[in-house]
Design an enzyme around this catalytic site. Structure first.
Site, PDB file in Angstrom:
ATOM      1  N   LYS A 128       6.263  19.431  47.612  1.00  0.00           N
ATOM      2  CA  LYS A 128       7.388  18.752  48.254  1.00  0.00           C
ATOM      3  C   LYS A 128       6.894  17.373  48.672  1.00  0.00           C
ATOM      4  O   LYS A 128       5.881  17.249  49.363  1.00  0.00           O
ATOM      5  CB  LYS A 128       7.877  19.553  49.464  1.00  0.00           C
ATOM      6  CG  LYS A 128       9.192  19.065  50.052  1.00  0.00           C
ATOM      7  CD  LYS A 128      10.361  19.392  49.129  1.00  0.00           C
ATOM      8  CE  LYS A 128      11.706  19.108  49.791  1.00  0.00           C
ATOM      9  NZ  LYS A 128      12.003  20.058  50.876  1.00  0.00           N
ATOM     10  N   HIS A 129       7.605  16.343  48.241  1.00  0.00           N
ATOM     11  CA  HIS A 129       7.234  14.960  48.558  1.00  0.00           C
ATOM     12  C   HIS A 129       5.769  14.681  48.211  1.00  0.00           C
ATOM     13  O   HIS A 129       5.015  14.142  49.024  1.00  0.00           O
ATOM     14  CB  HIS A 129       7.533  14.647  50.017  1.00  0.00           C
ATOM     15  CG  HIS A 129       8.995  14.673  50.342  1.00  0.00           C
ATOM     16  ND1 HIS A 129       9.904  13.825  49.742  1.00  0.00           N
ATOM     17  CD2 HIS A 129       9.707  15.460  51.180  1.00  0.00           C
ATOM     18  CE1 HIS A 129      11.110  14.088  50.202  1.00  0.00           C
ATOM     19  NE2 HIS A 129      11.029  15.085  51.067  1.00  0.00           N
ATOM     20  N   ASN A 156      -5.210  12.128  55.721  1.00  0.00           N
ATOM     21  CA  ASN A 156      -6.270  13.105  55.942  1.00  0.00           C
ATOM     22  C   ASN A 156      -5.739  14.499  55.650  1.00  0.00           C
ATOM     23  O   ASN A 156      -4.651  14.835  56.075  1.00  0.00           O
ATOM     24  CB  ASN A 156      -6.772  13.045  57.375  1.00  0.00           C
ATOM     25  CG  ASN A 156      -7.614  11.812  57.655  1.00  0.00           C
ATOM     26  OD1 ASN A 156      -8.518  11.507  56.891  1.00  0.00           O
ATOM     27  ND2 ASN A 156      -7.320  11.125  58.747  1.00  0.00           N
ATOM     28  N   GLY A 172       0.772  -1.241   0.000  1.00  0.00           N
ATOM     29  CA  GLY A 172       0.000   0.000   0.000  1.00  0.00           C
ATOM     30  C   GLY A 172       0.795   1.277   0.000  1.00  0.00           C
ATOM     31  O   GLY A 172       1.652   1.537  -0.857  1.00  0.00           O
ATOM     32  N   VAL A 198      -7.352  -7.604   3.962  1.00  0.00           N
ATOM     33  CA  VAL A 198      -6.651  -8.860   3.674  1.00  0.00           C
ATOM     34  C   VAL A 198      -5.558  -8.580   2.650  1.00  0.00           C
ATOM     35  O   VAL A 198      -5.850  -8.209   1.510  1.00  0.00           O
ATOM     36  CB  VAL A 198      -7.616  -9.932   3.133  1.00  0.00           C
ATOM     37  CG1 VAL A 198      -6.846 -11.217   2.809  1.00  0.00           C
ATOM     38  CG2 VAL A 198      -8.733 -10.212   4.128  1.00  0.00           C
ATOM     39  N   LYS A 199      -4.312  -8.723   3.081  1.00  0.00           N
ATOM     40  CA  LYS A 199      -3.200  -8.542   2.150  1.00  0.00           C
ATOM     41  C   LYS A 199      -1.972  -9.356   2.546  1.00  0.00           C
ATOM     42  O   LYS A 199      -1.267  -9.880   1.685  1.00  0.00           O
ATOM     43  CB  LYS A 199      -2.829  -7.058   2.016  1.00  0.00           C
ATOM     44  CG  LYS A 199      -2.578  -6.325   3.318  1.00  0.00           C
ATOM     45  CD  LYS A 199      -2.466  -4.827   3.077  1.00  0.00           C
ATOM     46  CE  LYS A 199      -2.400  -4.046   4.385  1.00  0.00           C
ATOM     47  NZ  LYS A 199      -2.448  -2.596   4.148  1.00  0.00           N
ATOM     48  N   HIS A 248      -4.839   8.786  48.839  1.00  0.00           N
ATOM     49  CA  HIS A 248      -3.929   7.999  49.667  1.00  0.00           C
ATOM     50  C   HIS A 248      -2.592   7.758  48.972  1.00  0.00           C
ATOM     51  O   HIS A 248      -2.489   7.908  47.773  1.00  0.00           O
ATOM     52  CB  HIS A 248      -4.565   6.660  50.021  1.00  0.00           C
ATOM     53  CG  HIS A 248      -5.744   6.811  50.941  1.00  0.00           C
ATOM     54  ND1 HIS A 248      -7.043   6.771  50.488  1.00  0.00           N
ATOM     55  CD2 HIS A 248      -5.809   7.045  52.270  1.00  0.00           C
ATOM     56  CE1 HIS A 248      -7.869   6.940  51.513  1.00  0.00           C
ATOM     57  NE2 HIS A 248      -7.151   7.117  52.605  1.00  0.00           N
ATOM     58  N   ARG A 286      18.315   6.471  37.323  1.00  0.00           N
ATOM     59  CA  ARG A 286      19.470   6.030  38.113  1.00  0.00           C
ATOM     60  C   ARG A 286      19.044   5.095  39.231  1.00  0.00           C
ATOM     61  O   ARG A 286      19.708   4.107  39.531  1.00  0.00           O
ATOM     62  CB  ARG A 286      20.193   7.243  38.704  1.00  0.00           C
ATOM     63  CG  ARG A 286      20.972   8.069  37.688  1.00  0.00           C
ATOM     64  CD  ARG A 286      21.603   9.270  38.358  1.00  0.00           C
ATOM     65  NE  ARG A 286      22.489   8.889  39.451  1.00  0.00           N
ATOM     66  CZ  ARG A 286      22.793   9.683  40.483  1.00  0.00           C
ATOM     67  NH1 ARG A 286      22.247  10.891  40.575  1.00  0.00           N
ATOM     68  NH2 ARG A 286      23.605   9.267  41.420  1.00  0.00           N
TER      69      ARG A 286
END
Length: 533
Positions: A284-285, A427, A39, A69-70, A533, A222
């Protein structure tokens, strides 16, 4: 030639992604490799002046059924699957006139891209490739003799082997086979996920009986969260602006924690419509430690930084608008790990560039906070899968449950605080004032402890800034889930909060409302919880 080296006499190429196709095919042809194609791929090669046979020359059949179909024919699959050292296989090839195919170069119909652009059902189905995966899997199975390429990034590997060894090595073919099976698994996983989404739209109670998750290596890292853990970053799934789409303009390589925190920061800042106001999130975190809107980005940054300047040191800064020079100067004034924004001006990039280790990422856009998708978490022996938390406070019907309704100013701050609390680990308690966080309590086992910690950090910030009292005086407070007892609310009131936003739904809601009324503060229920969470 080494026993594990396999020369390439014939290559079958059939690709939807034509990146690098012509130079690769030209290099193969220069090595005497016969090219066979289908094609649009064959047309592209022929237009480049290459001699290329049609796959119908191998099968004896034309493409049919609109190209469905080819390649599904023994003339193709026999040439791929035949074991070259097996006399019986060679005899079958001779008997049926099957020519060996030593290299299969296939990338698949763009199913994922078709779904991503919102195409209709029939269009998506038509972009499910059949012959491509069959050829890929056949070649990967017969990797002892056949090399398979599913990504233009592997073209150089094949050409390097040809140049240095006169053929492909077994080590190369094994690596290519692994990539091939990973690609077909990811592709089939995307199709299965799409069918599950279609079913879910028609039946909200439907749950997929089987799930597949796949990704493509973007970067080997790393290490993971800690130096003794190995890690890598894979991209996959629905396209969403963020760390997976970002261009890193400058700075050293991102770590596992950088990527995790940057994603958290950018998802949080996307809650703030850039058409309404500039906004900045400092993380942060994985927790926001300062969030603010302002008249300018630099004003928003300074307001966000004032919330918790201690935690902001070494943090991630996310912006909802193009980073400008004024904001860049303020941000680089303290140690920052990553800045991420939809874009950056040349002047801003140059300012950040003076800090050689500071990473600057531009994403090209913001993720849609209302967008769908899945969130996946691994457990021992399995996965937890849920839909993304795409509830947005602007779409919620807020219910005033106290005698006093919030003022317009309080209502604006309440909506702001609830946007933030969605991105704070449970929380979660967030104090806000003048469209800026002034105290954040995250991840405590007790909600009252989160309220106390947030107030304590606000007092620390006030002391550091030389303010007579913490900014929680006259603030509003948001809770990601209901107050199970009135004590958490009382703590917020003692910190100076004058209005509260929370989901409601506790069996002690009446006690909590009574405590609010006794203090003369306003409270609204959202009916929507934002556990994280």
């Amino acid at each position: 030639m080494s026993a594990d080296i396999r020369p390439i006499a014939r290559a079958l190429l059939s690709v939807s992604d034509k990146t690098g196709l012509v130079p690769f095919a030209q290099a193969l042809a220069a090595k005497g490799v016969a090219l066979v194609s289908t094609g649009g791929t064959r047309k592209a090669l022929a237009e480049a002046g290459l001699e290329v046979s049609d796959v119908s020359d191998l099968t004896g059949f034309p493409e049919m059924m609109d190209g469905r179909v080819k390649t599904l024919h023994p003339g193709v699959h026999g040439g791929i699957l035949a074991i070259r050292d097996d006399a019986g296989h060679r005899a079958s090839m001779d008997e049926h006139g099957i020519l060996p195919i030593d290299l299969v170069v296939v990338n698949l119909y763009p199913f994922e891209a078709t779904v991503a652009r919102g195409a209709g059902y029939d269009d998506c189905v038509e972009n499910i490739d059949i012959g491509g995966p069959a050829m890929i899997r056949a070649a990967a199975k017969n990797h002892a003799d056949v090399a398979v390429v599913v990504d233009p990034a592997s073209y150089a590997t094949v050409l390097a082997d040809l140049e240095a060894k006169g053929g492909t090595s077994l080590a190369t073919r094994r690596k290519l086979a692994q990539l091939a099976y990973a690609r077909t698994a990811t592709y089939d996983g995307a199709i299965a996920a799409w069918f599950a989404e279609v079913e879910a739209k028609e039946n909200a109670e439907a749950v997929a009986e089987s799930r597949v998750f796949g990704g493509r290596l973007a970067e080997a890292l790393r290490y993971g969260e800690n130096p003794h853990q190995s890690a890598a970053f894979y991209v996959g799934g629905p396209a969403r602006p963020g760390v997976a789409t970002a261009r890193q303009l400058q700075g050293k390589a991102l770590s596992y924690n950088n990527l995790n925190d940057t994603d958290a920061a950018f998802e949080a800042v996307a809650e703030f419509d850039p058409a309404r106001a500039p906004a900045v999130v400092i993380v942060k975190h994985a927790n926001p430690c300062g969030v603010a809107e302002g008249e300018t980005l630099v004003e928003a940054y300074r307001k966000a930084l004032a919330c918790d300047p201690t935690s902001a040191f070494g943090g991630i800064v996310a912006l909802n608008r193009t980073l400008d020079a004024e904001a860049a100067r303020a941000i680089v004034d303290i140690f920052t790990e990553v800045i991420v924004a939809p874009d950056a001006t040349e002047e801003a990039a140059a300012i950040v560039g003076a800090k050689k280790n500071l990473r600057l990422l531009v994403t090209g856009g913001l993720p849609d906070p209302r967008g769908g998708g899945l969130a996946v978490k691994s457990l021992a022996g399995g996965y937890l899968v849920q839909s993304r938390d795409n509830a947005v406070v602007d779409d919620m019907a807020l219910k005033v449950v106290t005698k006093r309704a919030p003022t317009a100013k309080e209502l604006a701050d309440l909506a702001f605080a609830f946007r933030v609390v969605k991105h704070v680990k449970s929380n979660a308690i967030v104090y806000a004032r003048d469209l800026a966080t002034v105290g954040i309590g995250a991840g405590q086992m007790s909600r009252v402890d989160s309220a106390r910690i947030a107030a304590h950090k606000a007092r620390d910030a006030a002391e550091a800034a030389g303010n007579a009292e913490p900014l929680t005086r006259g603030s509003v407070v948001a809770s990601d889930a209901f107050f199970p007892f009135a004590d958490g609310l009382v703590t917020a009131i003692e910190a100076g909060a004058t209005a509260v936003i929370q989901p409601g739904g506790s069996i002690r809601d009446a006690d909590v409302i009574a405590a609010a009324d006794a203090a003369g503060i306003a409270m609204v229920f959202t009916g929507i919880r934002h556990f994280r969470h």
